[in-house]
Design a protein around this motif. Structure first.
Motif, PDB file in Angstrom:
ATOM      1  N   VAL A 729      40.181   8.436 -74.651  1.00 52.41           N
ATOM      2  CA  VAL A 729      39.704   8.832 -75.977  1.00 52.41           C
ATOM      3  C   VAL A 729      40.807   9.656 -76.637  1.00 52.41           C
ATOM      4  N   PRO A 730      41.522   9.097 -77.587  1.00 48.38           N
ATOM      5  CA  PRO A 730      42.600   9.853 -78.248  1.00 48.38           C
ATOM      6  C   PRO A 730      42.052  11.139 -78.859  1.00 48.38           C
ATOM      7  N   ALA A 731      42.792  12.208 -78.685  1.00 51.12           N
ATOM      8  CA  ALA A 731      42.424  13.511 -79.237  1.00 51.12           C
ATOM      9  C   ALA A 731      41.025  13.946 -78.813  1.00 51.12           C
ATOM     10  N   ALA A 732      40.687  13.677 -77.525  1.00 46.90           N
ATOM     11  CA  ALA A 732      39.375  14.091 -77.020  1.00 46.90           C
ATOM     12  C   ALA A 732      39.234  15.597 -77.110  1.00 46.90           C
ATOM     13  N   GLN A 733      38.052  16.037 -77.544  1.00 46.78           N
ATOM     14  CA  GLN A 733      37.793  17.469 -77.688  1.00 46.78           C
ATOM     15  C   GLN A 733      37.342  18.116 -76.376  1.00 46.78           C
ATOM     16  N   VAL A 734      36.846  17.301 -75.451  1.00 51.64           N
ATOM     17  CA  VAL A 734      36.405  17.802 -74.158  1.00 51.64           C
ATOM     18  C   VAL A 734      36.512  16.668 -73.150  1.00 51.64           C
ATOM     19  N   ARG A 735      36.742  17.043 -71.901  1.00 43.82           N
ATOM     20  CA  ARG A 735      36.847  16.032 -70.841  1.00 43.82           C
ATOM     21  C   ARG A 735      35.748  16.292 -69.815  1.00 43.82           C
ATOM     22  N   LEU A 736      35.077  15.229 -69.450  1.00 44.24           N
ATOM     23  CA  LEU A 736      33.985  15.319 -68.489  1.00 44.24           C
ATOM     24  C   LEU A 736      34.393  14.603 -67.201  1.00 44.24           C
ATOM     25  N   LEU A 737      34.402  15.340 -66.105  1.00 42.30           N
ATOM     26  CA  LEU A 737      34.726  14.777 -64.793  1.00 42.30           C
ATOM     27  C   LEU A 737      33.442  14.737 -63.972  1.00 42.30           C
ATOM     28  N   ALA A 738      33.200  13.629 -63.306  1.00 42.45           N
ATOM     29  CA  ALA A 738      31.987  13.530 -62.491  1.00 42.45           C
ATOM     30  C   ALA A 738      32.190  12.526 -61.376  1.00 42.45           C
ATOM     31  N   SER A 739      31.400  12.691 -60.311  1.00 40.84           N
ATOM     32  CA  SER A 739      31.515  11.796 -59.156  1.00 40.84           C
ATOM     33  C   SER A 739      30.148  11.260 -58.784  1.00 40.84           C
ATOM     34  N   GLY A 740      30.157  10.161 -58.044  1.00 35.90           N
ATOM     35  CA  GLY A 740      28.939   9.607 -57.477  1.00 35.90           C
ATOM     36  C   GLY A 740      27.852   9.391 -58.503  1.00 35.90           C
ATOM     37  N   PRO A 741      26.606   9.723 -58.167  1.00 36.61           N
ATOM     38  CA  PRO A 741      25.475   9.445 -59.056  1.00 36.61           C
ATOM     39  C   PRO A 741      25.478  10.271 -60.338  1.00 36.61           C
ATOM     40  N   VAL A 742      26.277  11.338 -60.397  1.00 36.00           N
ATOM     41  CA  VAL A 742      26.314  12.174 -61.593  1.00 36.00           C
ATOM     42  C   VAL A 742      27.242  11.586 -62.650  1.00 36.00           C
ATOM     43  N   LEU A 743      28.041  10.575 -62.278  1.00 40.96           N
ATOM     44  CA  LEU A 743      28.937   9.975 -63.266  1.00 40.96           C
ATOM     45  C   LEU A 743      28.155   9.403 -64.444  1.00 40.96           C
ATOM     46  N   LYS A 744      27.039   8.734 -64.162  1.00 42.55           N
ATOM     47  CA  LYS A 744      26.278   8.165 -65.277  1.00 42.55           C
ATOM     48  C   LYS A 744      25.691   9.256 -66.167  1.00 42.55           C
ATOM     49  N   GLU A 745      25.431  10.429 -65.579  1.00 41.48           N
ATOM     50  CA  GLU A 745      24.971  11.551 -66.386  1.00 41.48           C
ATOM     51  C   GLU A 745      26.088  12.035 -67.302  1.00 41.48           C
ATOM     52  N   ALA A 746      27.319  12.036 -66.810  1.00 35.51           N
ATOM     53  CA  ALA A 746      28.451  12.431 -67.643  1.00 35.51           C
ATOM     54  C   ALA A 746      28.670  11.438 -68.775  1.00 35.51           C
ATOM     55  N   ILE A 747      28.502  10.153 -68.472  1.00 35.24           N
ATOM     56  CA  ILE A 747      28.641   9.138 -69.523  1.00 35.24           C
ATOM     57  C   ILE A 747      27.565   9.339 -70.589  1.00 35.24           C
ATOM     58  N   ALA A 748      26.344   9.603 -70.146  1.00 33.32           N
ATOM     59  CA  ALA A 748      25.263   9.854 -71.099  1.00 33.32           C
ATOM     60  C   ALA A 748      25.497  11.147 -71.874  1.00 33.32           C
ATOM     61  N   ALA A 749      26.106  12.148 -71.221  1.00 34.10           N
ATOM     62  CA  ALA A 749      26.420  13.401 -71.907  1.00 34.10           C
ATOM     63  C   ALA A 749      27.438  13.171 -73.010  1.00 34.10           C
ATOM     64  N   ALA A 750      28.431  12.335 -72.743  1.00 33.20           N
ATOM     65  CA  ALA A 750      29.423  12.019 -73.778  1.00 33.20           C
ATOM     66  C   ALA A 750      28.756  11.351 -74.976  1.00 33.20           C
ATOM     67  N   ALA A 751      27.796  10.483 -74.696  1.00 28.89           N
ATOM     68  CA  ALA A 751      27.075   9.827 -75.791  1.00 28.89           C
ATOM     69  C   ALA A 751      26.260  10.839 -76.591  1.00 28.89           C
ATOM     70  N   LEU A 752      25.627  11.787 -75.907  1.00 26.48           N
ATOM     71  CA  LEU A 752      24.866  12.835 -76.601  1.00 26.48           C
ATOM     72  C   LEU A 752      25.770  13.678 -77.497  1.00 26.48           C
ATOM     73  N   LEU A 753      26.916  14.052 -76.993  1.00 29.11           N
ATOM     74  CA  LEU A 753      27.835  14.869 -77.774  1.00 29.11           C
ATOM     75  C   LEU A 753      28.296  14.132 -79.032  1.00 29.11           C
ATOM     76  N   LYS A 754      28.555  12.843 -78.868  1.00 25.77           N
ATOM     77  CA  LYS A 754      28.990  12.059 -80.030  1.00 25.77           C
ATOM     78  C   LYS A 754      27.847  11.881 -81.021  1.00 25.77           C
ATOM     79  N   GLU A 755      26.651  11.591 -80.500  1.00 26.91           N
ATOM     80  CA  GLU A 755      25.505  11.317 -81.372  1.00 26.91           C
ATOM     81  C   GLU A 755      25.014  12.566 -82.087  1.00 26.91           C
TER      82      GLU A 755
END
Length: 889
Positions: A729-755
């Motif tokens: 993500v060019p010029a990302a304002q925040v970076r989310l790192l996650a592993s295992g089953p929490v990765l999908k939560e991080a992906i959903a968190a990125a969507a929440l932040l954008k929305e």
């Protein structure tokens, strides 16, 4: 413990008793022992039917199992016996000198004299007549050595020429030895520290016995699957009586009997004493162990008294001596061991007129030198010979010894003998004279090592005996053929090209395992291992494919025989279904994971289990596997603290990756996607099977069905090294790192932040916080020492931008905290600290604050210090900011 009742009731009709006993003797003489045993069984059964409520004592009399008249001749006769006694004395001295010398120079080094002093003869008979080394003709025997006896094993290797005087002088000084370009000697048997010497780590008490049992069973598994040619190989384990209190020591006794492991012999050194005092001061450890082993189905051989006791028993036809010995508790036997002949004449033999009459034929010195069975080589040989030739059962030899044997007033039988590491000059001279060693007073005081001339009778005999038994031991041979690693697409194409298909990472791994089992090159070397959870992990389809190993095959028609997933046991079955025993399953895994060095045949074991029952429950056994240089996969299934919904506190794993990170050769991954699992398996097989690195892998998988993406281009290196960006993500304002089953939560968190806030967040999949942390530590050290090298991988891939980083996992925060020093910019970790709870996954992730909402909120908190904005965003996300921390409730 059931005690003998044979002396509780007086004989009311001695003539009738004599007639019954004469009848039994007549049957033995006329029809043989088999007929006599049959009649005894019938009598016992009739007594039960008559309601007599009679049970024969579980304990035999307190005497040797093998009668003097049944002992085989000692090989080589009295001359060989004398030579071997001289060898044992020399080795005793060198072991003592090594420990005392080290502690004279450095009082803090420690070491043990008294344990080997008690076991020396037990080892020597084994080395001279029974312990076969691996050779071109034979796979050799496997020996688990009592750890506190390590100095004696080193001292013998010194005579053999395997270890030099400099190495003995550097006992327990491994670091100092390295500075001198030499090798020091490890405290206990440690293959990691002495990789060409020790085979099995036994330093942690109790691990040796269970490991030896599963090693013997795995040897049979290999033979039944035609991976090893059947040979009369033995697994010998020499252990301490105090060690048998460890639960692992006795945990698998029934397995050994059930599997008829007559390739297994335990020698329990019953010196009746542990570190602080008697093992059973008010009882009898020999009787207790006889009850336990015999009850479990083992062949028990009691080796209690030396040959010089035989005439005493012969002078006592009424059995008075045996009766007194049988009721003398161990604490009192220890007192007798610590005192001289005059004391024993008065206090032991003086108990009855008959005993006094027996002792009247002995001098005080002769009483003082009466040997216990574990110090009589002829008796030991008879016991070992009987054990080695016994069929149908494992055998345990209960060998009674004296702790600190020969150390006189300085340590023999003393409460403090285990801690004895220093001896004064008088004690050293007394020890020398006790064992008739040809060492001068000056050399004795200087603790000089003694080695007979190469052409001496002792050295010629030692070398000849080991040559006839295949060579020197212990020896660890790490040479084994490399196995071809299949191409990744042959077993994991479905994962690499998943295209959104739903599956759990557990199911993906099991499907890959099924593909590997079919591979022509590696398939027959794969060993699936479960602890009664195969169906839970979706492995039932493997029952038909490769079968469940059973030494007896399948003697019944399974209830589900009509099902395509029916339970199938077979002599050549490939799955090891161990039942509810995590300790047993990991012991099987270790045997398979070290087959490359133990048998010269590399295997690829997969032990699949609830992750919580790995490092938490059996961490010490995993450490032993690491020490033994195991190679294989540990699969932590239904892993993490929030994936095993409803199970609660003790079933939810938040710490295994933290524990795994402490084991240097454990490579730990927490993959989220099926393709990540595939890349990790492929890399592990390459390193372990092809490049033959002494590492093992811990991989966590979950039972959540998720849409699995296909593998993006060029992410393999990032998966292997520990992290990669899902989508830049060019010029990302925040970076989310996650592993295992929490990765999908991080992906959903990125969507929440954008929305909700129009914040651009970049998501990274962290496959291994552990590997990232190790890389960073190594890189920083290299730079600190002035060596040219790369920056930490985390720093490289994240660059030097100022965007804050939020890292989350389904494990305690300390796992993600491991990379803090290498993250550019601000760094915040989220994790599942605290006790587990029973609830849904959604509620659990909210409770531990690792779901999409909490990740989004935490990211926003690093961007906006405005409290009002934060409260407003929390309301939008329906977060309870007033709830206590997960560690507080």
């Amino acid at each position: 413990m059931e005690m003998s009742t044979q002396h509780l009731n007086p004989d009311e009709d001695t003539q009738e008793t004599a007639e019954w006993l004469d009848a039994l003797r007549g049957v033995v003489q006329a029809a043989g022992p088999e007929r006599a045993r049959y009649l005894m069984t019938q009598l016992s059964e009739t007594a039960r039917r008559l309601g007599l409520q009679w049970r024969d004592s579980r304990n035999t009399p307190y005497e040797n199992t093998i009668r003097a008249q049944d002992e085989p001749p000692f090989p080589g006769g009295s001359d060989a016996l004398e030579i071997e006694q001289n060898l044992a004395s020399i080795i005793r001295w060198n072991a003592l000198a090594m420990v005392v010398r080290a502690n004279r120079a450095y009082g803090e080094l420690g070491g043990h004299i008294s344990s080997y002093a008690s076991a020396a003869d037990l080892f020597e008979v084994g080395f001279n007549h029974f312990f076969r080394a691996r050779s071109d003709e034979s796979g050799g025997d496997l020996v688990y050595f009592q750890p506190h006896s390590a100095p004696g094993i080193y001292a013998r290797a010194f005579l053999e020429g395997s270890l030099g005087e400099q190495e003995l002088a550097l006992f327990r000084q491994e670091i100092q030895a390295g500075k001198q370009g030499a090798r020091g000697l490890a405290s206990y048997p440690h293959p990691w520290l002495m990789p060409d010497f020790w085979q099995f780590p036994t330093g942690s008490m109790g691990i040796g016995p269970i490991s030896a049992i599963y090693q013997a069973r795995f040897m049979r598994y290999m033979e039944h699957r035609h991976l090893l040619a059947p040979q009369d190989r033995k697994v010998w384990g020499v252990f301490g009586d105090g060690e048998m209190d460890e639960p692992e020591s006795l945990a698998a006794l029934s397995l050994a009997a059930r599997e008829h492991l007559d390739n297994l012999v335990f020698v329990v050194n019953c010196n009746l004493q542990r570190l602080d005092g008697p093992v059973r001061g008010n009882g009898s450890i020999v009787d207790e162990l006889e009850t336990l082993f015999a009850g479990a189905g083992w062949n028990v051989i009691k080796l209690l008294w030396g040959s010089d006791w035989d005439p005493l028993f012969a002078r006592d036809p009424a059995g008075e001596l045996v009766e007194v010995l049988g009721r003398t508790v161990d604490g009192q036997l220890q007192t007798f061991a610590a005192n001289d002949g005059a004391f024993n004449r008065e206090h032991f033999f003086g108990q009855t007129p008959g005993m006094r009459a027996i002792a009247s034929m002995l001098t005080d010195d002769e009483i003082d030198r009466l040997k216990r069975g574990g110090h009589d080589m002829k008796k030991i040989h008879a016991a070992y010979h009987a054990a080695a030739n016994h069929r149908g059962q494992p055998t345990v030899i209960l060998a009674q010894t004296k702790k600190g044997f020969g150390m006189g007033a300085a340590g023999q039988g003393k409460m403090t003998t285990h801690q004895q590491k220093k001896l004064d000059t008088d004690s050293l001279l007394e020890f020398r004279d006790r064992f008739r060693l040809p060492i001068s007073d000056q050399d004795c005081e200087a603790l000089a090592f003694y080695k007979p001339a190469p052409d001496s009778a002792e050295m010629r005999h030692l070398m000849q005996r080991r040559a006839e038994l295949g060579g020197f031991m212990p020896r660890r041979n790490a040479h084994s053929p490399a196995l071809p690693v299949p191409e990744i697409h042959t077993y994991a194409r479905f994962a690499l090209e998943a295209q959104g298909k739903e599956m759990s990472s557990t199911m993906a791994l099991v499907r890959m395992l099924g593909g590997l089992l079919k591979d022509e090159g590696v398939g027959r070397h794969v060993v699936p291992i479960v602890a009664d959870e195969a169906r839970t992990f979706g492995m039932a389809n493997l029952f038909r494919q490769v079968g469940i190993y059973s030494s007896q095959g399948q003697l019944y028609e399974p209830e589900d025989i009509g099902s395509i997933l029916s339970y199938r046991e077979a002599t050549d079955g490939q799955i090891l279904e161990e039942g509810i025993t995590e300790a047993g399953a990991i012991s099987s895994w270790t045997a398979a994971a070290t087959s490359y060095t133990v048998h010269g045949v590399p295997m690829l074991p997969f032990y699949i289990y609830y992750s919580m029952f790995g490092f938490q429950r059996i961490g010490d056994l995993i450490w032993a596997a690491a020490d033994q240089r195991a190679r294989g996969f540990l699969i932590g299934a239904t892993s993490g603290r929030t994936t095993l919904a409803g199970e609660g506190l003790q079933h939810q794993d938040g710490t295994s990756h933290l524990t795994a990170s402490t084991i240097p050769n454990c490579i730990a991954y927490d993959p989220a996607y099926a393709y990540e699992v595939a890349v990790v398996l492929q890399d592990g097989m390459r390193r372990m099977l092809q490049e033959q690195e002494d590492v093992f892998y811990y991989v966590t998988v979950t039972n959540e069905n998720d849409a699995q993406p296909s593998m993006p281009e060029g992410v393999e290196e990032g998966i292997r090294r520990g992290m990669y960006c899902l989508a830049a993500v060019p010029a990302a304002q925040v970076r989310l790192l996650a592993s295992g089953p929490v990765l999908k939560e991080a992906i959903a968190a990125a969507a929440l932040l954008k929305e909700k806030l129009d914040i651009d967040a970049e998501v990274w999949s962290v496959t291994s916080y552990t590997e990232l942390a190790r890389d960073g530590i190594a890189s920083q050290r290299s730079q600190r020492l002035g060596h040219a090298g790369e920056q930490p991988y985390v720093t490289q891939v994240l660059g030097h931008g100022g965007a804050p980083v939020i890292a989350a996992s389904d494990y305690v925060r300390a796992v993600a905290e491991g990379i803090r020093a290498f993250v550019p910019g601000s760094y915040t970790t989220l994790g599942t600290d605290g006790f587990g709870r029973s609830d849904t996954r959604a509620n659990l992730r909210d409770f531990f604050e690792v779901d999409a909402r909490w990740i989004a909120y935490t990211a926003f908190s690093q961007l906006s210090p405005d409290p009002e904005s934060l409260r407003s965003f929390a309301q939008v996300l329906d977060l309870d900011l007033g709830k206590p921390m997960s560690t507080e409730v």
